[in-house]
Each structure stands twice: as C-alpha cells, then as structure tokens.
Design a protein around this motif. Sequence first.
Motif, PDB file in Angstrom:
ATOM      1  N   THR A 123       0.839  -1.208   0.000  1.00 23.01           N
ATOM      2  CA  THR A 123       0.000   0.000   0.000  1.00 23.01           C
ATOM      3  C   THR A 123       0.871   1.254   0.000  1.00 23.01           C
ATOM      4  OG1 THR A 123      -0.209  -0.236   2.420  1.00 23.01           O
ATOM      5  CG2 THR A 123      -2.016  -1.053   1.074  1.00 23.01           C
ATOM      6  N   ASN A 124       0.550   2.161  -0.935  1.00 18.81           N
ATOM      7  CA  ASN A 124       1.307   3.407  -1.095  1.00 18.81           C
ATOM      8  C   ASN A 124       0.387   4.585  -1.363  1.00 18.81           C
ATOM      9  OD1 ASN A 124       4.224   2.688  -1.017  1.00 18.81           O
ATOM     10  ND2 ASN A 124       3.628   1.301  -2.665  1.00 18.81           N
ATOM     11  N   SER A 182      -5.912   4.043   6.743  1.00 18.71           N
ATOM     12  CA  SER A 182      -5.166   3.033   5.985  1.00 18.71           C
ATOM     13  C   SER A 182      -5.964   1.766   5.696  1.00 18.71           C
ATOM     14  CB  SER A 182      -3.893   2.660   6.740  1.00 18.71           C
ATOM     15  OG  SER A 182      -4.210   2.111   8.018  1.00 18.71           O
ATOM     16  N   GLU A 194       3.226  -2.789   4.422  1.00 18.92           N
ATOM     17  CA  GLU A 194       3.013  -1.355   4.241  1.00 18.92           C
ATOM     18  C   GLU A 194       4.172  -0.763   3.443  1.00 18.92           C
ATOM     19  OE1 GLU A 194       2.277   0.405   8.062  1.00 18.92           O
ATOM     20  OE2 GLU A 194       0.305  -0.524   8.215  1.00 18.92           O
ATOM     21  N   GLN A 215       4.431  -4.625  11.054  1.00 22.14           N
ATOM     22  CA  GLN A 215       3.556  -4.088  10.011  1.00 22.14           C
ATOM     23  C   GLN A 215       3.672  -4.830   8.676  1.00 22.14           C
ATOM     24  OE1 GLN A 215       4.939  -0.164  11.947  1.00 22.14           O
ATOM     25  NE2 GLN A 215       3.563   0.467  10.316  1.00 22.14           N
ATOM     26  N   THR A 225      -8.272   1.922  10.557  1.00 28.33           N
ATOM     27  CA  THR A 225      -6.970   1.555   9.992  1.00 28.33           C
ATOM     28  C   THR A 225      -6.962   0.109   9.512  1.00 28.33           C
ATOM     29  OG1 THR A 225      -5.989   0.697  12.039  1.00 28.33           O
ATOM     30  CG2 THR A 225      -5.918   3.099  11.695  1.00 28.33           C
ATOM     31  N   ASN A 226      -5.875  -0.260   8.838  1.00 25.91           N
ATOM     32  CA  ASN A 226      -5.761  -1.641   8.350  1.00 25.91           C
ATOM     33  C   ASN A 226      -5.728  -2.667   9.486  1.00 25.91           C
ATOM     34  OD1 ASN A 226      -3.000  -1.506   9.248  1.00 25.91           O
ATOM     35  ND2 ASN A 226      -2.387  -0.717   7.239  1.00 25.91           N
ATOM     36  N   ASN A 258      11.014   2.007   9.646  1.00 21.97           N
ATOM     37  CA  ASN A 258       9.808   2.683   9.176  1.00 21.97           C
ATOM     38  C   ASN A 258      10.255   4.052   8.653  1.00 21.97           C
ATOM     39  OD1 ASN A 258       7.326   3.859   8.784  1.00 21.97           O
ATOM     40  ND2 ASN A 258       6.465   3.120  10.699  1.00 21.97           N
TER      41      ASN A 258
END
Length: 252
Positions: A7-8, A92, A115, A184, A209-210, A234
């Motif tokens: 995911t971006n 997200s 992610e 994540q 969120t996810n 991250n």
Amino acid sequence: MKIAIITNAGISSRFNEGVPESDKKLKAIFYEKDSKSTLLYHQLLKCSYADKIILVSGYKADSLGEYVKTLEDELKDKITIVFNDHFSDLASGYSLYLGLEEAFKYEPSEILFVEGDLDIDDSSFAQVVASSKSVLTYTYEPIYANKAVVLYKDGEDKYRYAFNSSHGMLTIDSPFSCILNSGQTWKFTEIDKLIPANQKFFDEAKGDTNLKIIQNYLDFGVDIELIPLKRWTNCNTRDDYRKIVSYWENEE
C-alpha cells in the motif's frame, strides 16, 4: 496463486514536511541518486516470488504509475495498480480493503501484505514468505506510544493490536502476557476467513486503519506463526530514507 499487496496511498506528510508543494514526492519512489534506490523497488524485489503484486495508490498516483513503467518486464508484468480515491479522507484500512478485494478475484492460496513505507532485511522477509501459516511480525525496536503499532497477547491468549493514529498516548485495556512492536508485515493463508474479515470492515468500520481488518481476521481464529524482523526501518522522514540507503549500500 500467491499474491503480495503493497500500500502506497498515503500523503507522505512527515516525509514532505517543509518541502515546497512543487517539490513534494511520493515516499515510496523517492530517490536522490539511483532510481532503483527506492523503498518500492526493494520491496518489489522481495515480493517477486509472488504470482501477482498489487500496488494500492492514492497520493501522486500518476507518479507511481510512471515509475512502474520503468521497471524490468519480469516485475512490471506482475503488477496491478489499484487506485484508492479516499486516500485523503479515510484511514489506511480502506487501502488494504481495496487491495484485498482485487486479490480475491484471483482466488489466491495466500496473501502477503506489507506497508509501503518499510524496509526489512532480506532474510527476515524470506522467513515470512516461507511460512506455511498466517504470519504476524514484530521488530526489536523500542515501543514508543507516539509511533509504534503495538502487538500484544491478551489474557485469553489471543493476539491483539493497539495504535493511536494521532500519535498520542496508548492505552491497553486488558491484561497481557507479552507486548511487542509490530513489524507491520503480515501473511494470510486462511482466505476463507479473510474474505468475511474484509467485508466486516467495509460494513462496520471502513474509516478505520488496516489493523481493523487484521484484527477481524484474527478474531475468526487462525493458525499463527510469529516472526521477528532482524532489521526494520519505518521510513517517516528523508533522514530515515538516507539511513535505509546506507543499509543497502553496506549490504551490497
């Protein structure tokens, strides 16, 4: 069929902080010297085992599409881009929801989700790929409430997540037997439980969120392997990006 989702869609606000609007970049494809020194390219190499790679775009989606066109055919031919038109007003979870809905079309045997702002060492990522079970990951980073996604096991021996999307203080409302910093990165192997978990998210909490989708999946009861990530970064800022590039250069 094995599928990977990256995911971006996010707006990269911290990454572009203080940068003029005309110079703002999509974090996943940002580079300073080599066009292959991007988070996305290194993630794609790790995910190249998959039969299909789904990229979820949003912010600066055109630039992501143009970058994908420059890739080698063996990578480019595996990629499908899904556009999240709610990248600026939903959290997200909606990106993961869209990625999963696209993945389900291929009747996958497993789905890996990472992610798009992460860099993970190759050997740890390979462990996730090799596992025959659903995978939860954790890092050796210290847990700070303003940035960590917390993974813990509660008094009923079930895995749960805690996260403050406002990057404030965290509260865990139940007893726990262990607490970890989430990596994540996840793998789902029980697709018959992932499908209703995703639908439940859309029906009840599509602004979340996810982690909501992942928690729904865990709540259905799945066989889990917990895998540590030896090196994990991250990428929130451009200084983080430069630190990651130094890792890549030292590993070559």
